[in-house]
Design a protein around this motif. Structure first.
Motif, PDB file in Angstrom:
ATOM      1  N   ALA A 182      33.095  39.831  68.063  1.00 19.50           N
ATOM      2  CA  ALA A 182      33.325  38.398  68.292  1.00 19.50           C
ATOM      3  C   ALA A 182      32.269  37.563  67.579  1.00 19.50           C
ATOM      4  N   ARG A 183      31.023  38.022  67.590  1.00 17.81           N
ATOM      5  CA  ARG A 183      29.945  37.274  66.934  1.00 17.81           C
ATOM      6  C   ARG A 183      30.110  37.288  65.415  1.00 17.81           C
ATOM      7  N   VAL A 184      30.516  38.417  64.862  1.00 26.23           N
ATOM      8  CA  VAL A 184      30.769  38.491  63.418  1.00 26.23           C
ATOM      9  C   VAL A 184      31.863  37.495  63.045  1.00 26.23           C
ATOM     10  N   ALA A 185      32.945  37.464  63.810  1.00 28.22           N
ATOM     11  CA  ALA A 185      34.039  36.527  63.529  1.00 28.22           C
ATOM     12  C   ALA A 185      33.561  35.084  63.631  1.00 28.22           C
ATOM     13  N   GLU A 186      32.694  34.810  64.573  1.00 25.37           N
ATOM     14  CA  GLU A 186      32.146  33.452  64.755  1.00 25.37           C
ATOM     15  C   GLU A 186      31.264  33.029  63.573  1.00 25.37           C
ATOM     16  N   LEU A 187      30.482  33.952  63.065  1.00 19.41           N
ATOM     17  CA  LEU A 187      29.549  33.667  61.966  1.00 19.41           C
ATOM     18  C   LEU A 187      30.219  33.663  60.594  1.00 19.41           C
ATOM     19  N   HIS A 188      31.379  34.279  60.499  1.00 18.14           N
ATOM     20  CA  HIS A 188      32.035  34.528  59.214  1.00 18.14           C
ATOM     21  C   HIS A 188      32.576  33.234  58.592  1.00 18.14           C
ATOM     22  N   PRO A 189      32.478  33.087  57.260  1.00 16.48           N
ATOM     23  CA  PRO A 189      32.983  31.874  56.608  1.00 16.48           C
ATOM     24  C   PRO A 189      34.510  31.799  56.505  1.00 16.48           C
ATOM     25  N   TRP A 190      35.210  32.913  56.671  1.00 13.27           N
ATOM     26  CA  TRP A 190      36.673  32.901  56.572  1.00 13.27           C
ATOM     27  C   TRP A 190      37.299  32.672  57.939  1.00 13.27           C
ATOM     28  N   ASP A 191      38.478  32.055  57.959  1.00 15.88           N
ATOM     29  CA  ASP A 191      39.204  31.813  59.211  1.00 15.88           C
ATOM     30  C   ASP A 191      39.729  33.100  59.837  1.00 15.88           C
ATOM     31  N   SER A 192      40.152  34.042  59.023  1.00 22.09           N
ATOM     32  CA  SER A 192      40.713  35.303  59.519  1.00 22.09           C
ATOM     33  C   SER A 192      40.002  36.480  58.857  1.00 22.09           C
ATOM     34  N   PRO A 193      38.734  36.702  59.214  1.00 23.48           N
ATOM     35  CA  PRO A 193      37.973  37.751  58.537  1.00 23.48           C
ATOM     36  C   PRO A 193      38.407  39.147  58.962  1.00 23.48           C
ATOM     37  N   GLU A 194      38.161  40.079  58.077  1.00 22.80           N
ATOM     38  CA  GLU A 194      38.308  41.489  58.437  1.00 22.80           C
ATOM     39  C   GLU A 194      37.135  41.848  59.335  1.00 22.80           C
ATOM     40  N   VAL A 195      37.428  42.309  60.529  1.00 19.27           N
ATOM     41  CA  VAL A 195      36.424  42.883  61.416  1.00 19.27           C
ATOM     42  C   VAL A 195      37.091  44.098  62.040  1.00 19.27           C
ATOM     43  N   THR A 196      36.629  45.276  61.642  1.00 17.67           N
ATOM     44  CA  THR A 196      37.220  46.516  62.137  1.00 17.67           C
ATOM     45  C   THR A 196      36.130  47.375  62.758  1.00 17.67           C
ATOM     46  N   ALA A 197      36.536  48.294  63.618  1.00 17.67           N
ATOM     47  CA  ALA A 197      35.577  49.193  64.253  1.00 17.67           C
ATOM     48  C   ALA A 197      36.116  50.613  64.231  1.00 17.67           C
TER      49      ALA A 197
ATOM     50  N   TRP B 209      29.563  53.080  67.580  1.00 17.14           N
ATOM     51  CA  TRP B 209      30.663  52.509  66.793  1.00 17.14           C
ATOM     52  C   TRP B 209      30.121  51.959  65.491  1.00 17.14           C
ATOM     53  N   SER B 210      30.937  52.059  64.453  1.00 20.48           N
ATOM     54  CA  SER B 210      30.648  51.448  63.163  1.00 20.48           C
ATOM     55  C   SER B 210      31.584  50.249  63.027  1.00 20.48           C
ATOM     56  N   VAL B 211      31.018  49.064  62.954  1.00 24.29           N
ATOM     57  CA  VAL B 211      31.800  47.826  62.834  1.00 24.29           C
ATOM     58  C   VAL B 211      31.609  47.308  61.417  1.00 24.29           C
ATOM     59  N   THR B 212      32.722  46.980  60.752  1.00 24.98           N
ATOM     60  CA  THR B 212      32.680  46.592  59.348  1.00 24.98           C
ATOM     61  C   THR B 212      33.369  45.251  59.130  1.00 24.98           C
ATOM     62  N   SER B 213      32.810  44.483  58.215  1.00 25.13           N
ATOM     63  CA  SER B 213      33.439  43.249  57.766  1.00 25.13           C
ATOM     64  C   SER B 213      33.160  43.095  56.274  1.00 25.13           C
ATOM     65  N   THR B 214      33.969  42.294  55.609  1.00 27.96           N
ATOM     66  CA  THR B 214      33.714  41.956  54.217  1.00 27.96           C
ATOM     67  C   THR B 214      33.505  40.457  54.115  1.00 27.96           C
ATOM     68  N   THR B 215      32.688  40.058  53.154  1.00 25.65           N
ATOM     69  CA  THR B 215      32.351  38.649  52.964  1.00 25.65           C
ATOM     70  C   THR B 215      32.493  38.271  51.495  1.00 25.65           C
ATOM     71  N   PRO B 216      32.592  36.970  51.212  1.00 21.72           N
ATOM     72  CA  PRO B 216      32.745  36.553  49.819  1.00 21.72           C
ATOM     73  C   PRO B 216      31.456  36.623  49.008  1.00 21.72           C
ATOM     74  N   THR B 217      30.297  36.625  49.675  1.00 15.90           N
ATOM     75  CA  THR B 217      29.027  36.654  48.941  1.00 15.90           C
ATOM     76  C   THR B 217      28.023  37.582  49.618  1.00 15.90           C
ATOM     77  N   GLU B 218      27.058  38.010  48.862  1.00 18.84           N
ATOM     78  CA  GLU B 218      25.974  38.823  49.423  1.00 18.84           C
ATOM     79  C   GLU B 218      25.195  38.014  50.452  1.00 18.84           C
ATOM     80  N   ASP B 219      24.975  36.734  50.187  1.00 19.27           N
ATOM     81  CA  ASP B 219      24.256  35.890  51.142  1.00 19.27           C
ATOM     82  C   ASP B 219      24.968  35.816  52.483  1.00 19.27           C
ATOM     83  N   ASP B 220      26.312  35.715  52.463  1.00 16.52           N
ATOM     84  CA  ASP B 220      27.071  35.709  53.719  1.00 16.52           C
ATOM     85  C   ASP B 220      26.873  37.023  54.468  1.00 16.52           C
ATOM     86  N   ALA B 221      26.932  38.130  53.748  1.00 14.35           N
ATOM     87  CA  ALA B 221      26.750  39.443  54.379  1.00 14.35           C
ATOM     88  C   ALA B 221      25.355  39.558  54.979  1.00 14.35           C
TER      89      ALA B 221
END
Length: 110
Positions: free
Chosen positions: A73-88, A7-19
């Motif tokens: 679930a771990r990406v969502a936990e680590l993410h700085p946004w309350d409702s992050p994009e996490v798709t697979a 699976w390819s799991v993708t998320s977007t973040t506000p900064t390169e450091d967050d990614a």
């Protein structure tokens, strides 16, 4: 129809450091075999009742079917946004050696 192994799991973040932080954590925890970071990308979105624009960084992680949900679930936990994009997205086909590497690498997270 063949069983999806990778699976390819993708998320977007506000900064390169967050990614980078998310990528390091999930690969270090063996939830993903690897991660790619791209960006910045221009983003247009609807948020808090208004049209917004900004830049986002994309982190794309490859994982085995057995740990996909734990990775998300771990990406969502680590993410700085309350409702992050996490798709697979299922990888319908890849070399067997690639799938075996991903499964072997993420087996420690089972």
């Amino acid at each position: 129809m063949a069983t999806v192994r990778v699976w390819s799991v993708t998320s977007t973040t506000p900064t390169e450091d967050d990614a980078r932080s998310i990528a390091r954590a999930v690969v270090g925890e063996r939830l993903a075999a690897g991660a790619e970071i791209t960006g910045p990308a221009a983003s247009v979105f609807w948020h808090l009742g208004e049209l917004g624009e900004g830049k986002e960084w994309r982190v794309t992680m490859r994982t085995a079917a057995a740990v996909r949900d734990r990775l998300a679930a771990r990406v969502a936990e680590l993410h700085p946004w309350d409702s992050p994009e996490v798709t697979a997205t299922p990888i319908e086909w890849c070399l067997d050696s690639y799938a075996e590497w991903i499964e072997r690498t993420t087996a420690a997270a089972h």
